[in-house]
Design an enzyme around this catalytic site. Sequence first.
Site, PDB file in Angstrom:
ATOM      1  N   ILE A  14     -24.663  57.739  37.780  1.00 35.73           N
ATOM      2  CA  ILE A  14     -25.418  56.686  37.951  1.00 35.73           C
ATOM      3  C   ILE A  14     -24.788  55.403  38.057  1.00 35.73           C
ATOM      4  O   ILE A  14     -25.203  54.356  38.362  1.00 35.73           O
ATOM      5  CB  ILE A  14     -26.716  56.701  36.846  1.00 35.73           C
ATOM      6  CG1 ILE A  14     -27.830  55.709  37.091  1.00 35.73           C
ATOM      7  CG2 ILE A  14     -26.067  56.274  35.477  1.00 35.73           C
ATOM      8  CD1 ILE A  14     -28.412  56.118  38.551  1.00 35.73           C
ATOM      9  N   LYS A  90     -31.608  54.965  30.377  1.00 33.99           N
ATOM     10  CA  LYS A  90     -32.697  56.037  30.013  1.00 33.99           C
ATOM     11  C   LYS A  90     -32.072  57.266  29.904  1.00 33.99           C
ATOM     12  O   LYS A  90     -31.188  57.623  30.853  1.00 33.99           O
ATOM     13  CB  LYS A  90     -34.022  55.680  30.816  1.00 33.99           C
ATOM     14  CG  LYS A  90     -33.873  55.981  32.247  1.00 33.99           C
ATOM     15  CD  LYS A  90     -33.271  57.123  32.863  1.00 33.99           C
ATOM     16  CE  LYS A  90     -34.037  58.430  32.600  1.00 33.99           C
ATOM     17  NZ  LYS A  90     -33.287  59.655  33.454  1.00 33.99           N
ATOM     18  N   ASP A 167     -35.697  64.426  31.193  1.00 30.80           N
ATOM     19  CA  ASP A 167     -34.832  63.536  31.725  1.00 30.80           C
ATOM     20  C   ASP A 167     -35.233  62.780  32.822  1.00 30.80           C
ATOM     21  O   ASP A 167     -35.648  61.366  32.772  1.00 30.80           O
ATOM     22  CB  ASP A 167     -33.343  64.018  31.748  1.00 30.80           C
ATOM     23  CG  ASP A 167     -32.404  62.803  32.461  1.00 30.80           C
ATOM     24  OD1 ASP A 167     -31.710  62.340  31.360  1.00 30.80           O
ATOM     25  OD2 ASP A 167     -32.514  62.550  33.608  1.00 30.80           O
TER      26      ASP A 167
HETATM   27  P1  NAP Z   1     -22.803  61.847  34.378  1.00 23.06           P
HETATM   28  O1  NAP Z   1     -22.615  61.740  35.928  1.00 23.06           O
HETATM   29  O2  NAP Z   1     -22.907  63.287  33.840  1.00 23.06           O
HETATM   30  O3  NAP Z   1     -21.856  60.638  33.939  1.00 23.06           O
HETATM   31  C1  NAP Z   1     -21.959  60.419  32.346  1.00 23.06           C
HETATM   32  C2  NAP Z   1     -20.648  59.406  32.173  1.00 23.06           C
HETATM   33  O4  NAP Z   1     -20.842  59.620  30.778  1.00 23.06           O
HETATM   34  C3  NAP Z   1     -19.256  60.469  32.430  1.00 23.06           C
HETATM   35  O5  NAP Z   1     -18.958  60.363  33.661  1.00 23.06           O
HETATM   36  C4  NAP Z   1     -18.469  60.156  31.261  1.00 23.06           C
HETATM   37  O6  NAP Z   1     -17.950  58.727  31.495  1.00 23.06           O
HETATM   38  C5  NAP Z   1     -19.304  59.634  30.123  1.00 23.06           C
HETATM   39  N1  NAP Z   1     -19.600  60.571  29.074  1.00 23.06           N
HETATM   40  C6  NAP Z   1     -19.423  60.291  27.566  1.00 23.06           C
HETATM   41  N2  NAP Z   1     -19.679  61.280  26.801  1.00 23.06           N
HETATM   42  C7  NAP Z   1     -20.085  62.299  27.794  1.00 23.06           C
HETATM   43  C8  NAP Z   1     -20.280  63.720  27.494  1.00 23.06           C
HETATM   44  N3  NAP Z   1     -20.282  64.116  26.187  1.00 23.06           N
HETATM   45  N4  NAP Z   1     -20.527  64.359  28.659  1.00 23.06           N
HETATM   46  C9  NAP Z   1     -20.713  64.051  29.997  1.00 23.06           C
HETATM   47  N5  NAP Z   1     -20.181  62.737  30.173  1.00 23.06           N
HETATM   48  C10 NAP Z   1     -19.812  62.028  29.128  1.00 23.06           C
HETATM   49  O7  NAP Z   1     -24.385  61.346  34.146  1.00 23.06           O
HETATM   50  P2  NAP Z   1     -25.411  60.549  34.911  1.00 23.06           P
HETATM   51  O8  NAP Z   1     -26.373  61.037  35.774  1.00 23.06           O
HETATM   52  O9  NAP Z   1     -24.319  59.142  35.390  1.00 23.06           O
HETATM   53  O10 NAP Z   1     -26.354  59.957  33.828  1.00 23.06           O
HETATM   54  C11 NAP Z   1     -25.928  59.031  32.572  1.00 23.06           C
HETATM   55  C12 NAP Z   1     -27.202  58.492  31.899  1.00 23.06           C
HETATM   56  O11 NAP Z   1     -27.784  57.787  33.092  1.00 23.06           O
HETATM   57  C13 NAP Z   1     -28.031  59.583  31.694  1.00 23.06           C
HETATM   58  O12 NAP Z   1     -28.799  58.985  30.399  1.00 23.06           O
HETATM   59  C14 NAP Z   1     -29.288  59.679  32.815  1.00 23.06           C
HETATM   60  O13 NAP Z   1     -30.474  60.159  32.252  1.00 23.06           O
HETATM   61  C15 NAP Z   1     -29.167  58.510  33.141  1.00 23.06           C
HETATM   62  N6  NAP Z   1     -29.635  58.424  34.796  1.00 23.06           N
HETATM   63  C16 NAP Z   1     -29.094  59.245  35.570  1.00 23.06           C
HETATM   64  C17 NAP Z   1     -29.600  59.130  36.848  1.00 23.06           C
HETATM   65  C18 NAP Z   1     -28.914  60.042  38.088  1.00 23.06           C
HETATM   66  O14 NAP Z   1     -29.561  60.046  38.951  1.00 23.06           O
HETATM   67  N7  NAP Z   1     -28.044  60.802  37.694  1.00 23.06           N
HETATM   68  C19 NAP Z   1     -30.651  58.210  37.305  1.00 23.06           C
HETATM   69  C20 NAP Z   1     -31.104  57.163  36.489  1.00 23.06           C
HETATM   70  C21 NAP Z   1     -30.505  57.293  35.057  1.00 23.06           C
HETATM   71  P3  NAP Z   1     -16.347  58.716  32.117  1.00 23.06           P
HETATM   72  O15 NAP Z   1     -16.139  59.672  33.052  1.00 23.06           O
HETATM   73  O16 NAP Z   1     -16.309  57.462  32.742  1.00 23.06           O
HETATM   74  O17 NAP Z   1     -15.623  59.093  30.924  1.00 23.06           O
END
Ligand code: NAP
Length: 307
Positions: A14, A90, A167
């Site tokens: 995101i 969120k 989620d």
């Molecule tokens: P993601 O791709 O897994 O990225 C999360 C990032 O957070 C990782 O790249 C890492 O950053 C960091 N991180 C820190 N502790 C972590 C752990 N224990 N496990 C995994 N990552 C960890 O997730 P995302 O989809 O971006 O989602 C992040 C948040 O945004 C969630 O709350 C989700 O509900 C929300 N969100 C997601 C979307 C979507 O479409 N995916 C849409 C709207 C909101 P670094 O690589 O920089 O270390």
Amino acid sequence: MSALPIALAGIGKIARDQHVPTLAESGDFELVAAVTGHEAPQGIPAFPDIDAMMAAMPQVKAIAICTPPRGRLALVEQALGHGLHVMIEKPPAATLSEAEAFARMAAEAGRTFFASWHSRAAAGVAPALDWLRGRTIRNVTVNWKEDVRFWHPGQEWIWEPGIGVFDPGINALSVITRLLPHGLILEEADLRFPANRQAPIAADLHLDSAGVPVRVAFDFDQRGPQTWMIDIETDHGLLTLTDGASRMAVDGAAVDVGNEGEYPRLYRHFAQLIAAGRSDIDLTPFRLVADAFLLGRRTVVEPFDWI
Ligand code: NAP
């Protein structure tokens, strides 16, 4: 006014899909730093934690936290401890107690805290609220069904003990809690857990809003076309929000709601909150999710795999 220096924490899907491009276009904020265990966006200095970032770049004034919900408490503590204004993705936290702690901590630090709900910033939500004014709502149906494999590719955190299908589902709850004037009470919930996972893959909810029935179906295993739809039947017509509330129709006829994305609106709101010295922390959607876990019947379904 010059743009406020902001950092991003957690450079995952995101952050890259929405936050980085939105900040590149923002007149309110300038992205100057990233807190990441991996790679920063191009041209942005990376730091392993907030303390290291603030030691090197004390000019940072705000941070948007885009990590998974579990583990945010420590980040929020550090950020507020350094006097930063904080925006979070969120869902707000891993637990309600944590989310409530954010509000107290921000008030004590005297900083702005924005617990964002991106779907509330979808183009159809404000026009829908206007259209509903003066009408009597009779019935609400929500179908929010997407493929976890596409939207959370390989993200194991989404299957750890936690909210699973809520989620995305909480996005729909964030919209209906904005649109329905009388609040929502959860009456029944059915939660379906894959045999090999600790979080639900699907859920059906029955809610009541001052006598109006609200039926909700969430599914994280939707192949093919994705469905993010809310139908609101009123005494004067049927309001339909589709595509995550970015499109609106009345009795089947499309209504022009423009096409501005959610994230420019979110960051504008964050800037306005900072300028006004206010916070925006509405935990109502998260509380409904917690209620579903308190009340929900549980069924074990076939194991989940990423293929
Ligand atoms: P993601 O791709 O897994 O990225 C999360 C990032 O957070 C990782 O790249 C890492 O950053 C960091 N991180 C820190 N502790 C972590 C752990 N224990 N496990 C995994 N990552 C960890 O997730 P995302 O989809 O971006 O989602 C992040 C948040 O945004 C969630 O709350 C989700 O509900 C929300 N969100 C997601 C979307 C979507 O479409 N995916 C849409 C709207 C909101 P670094 O690589 O920089 O270390």
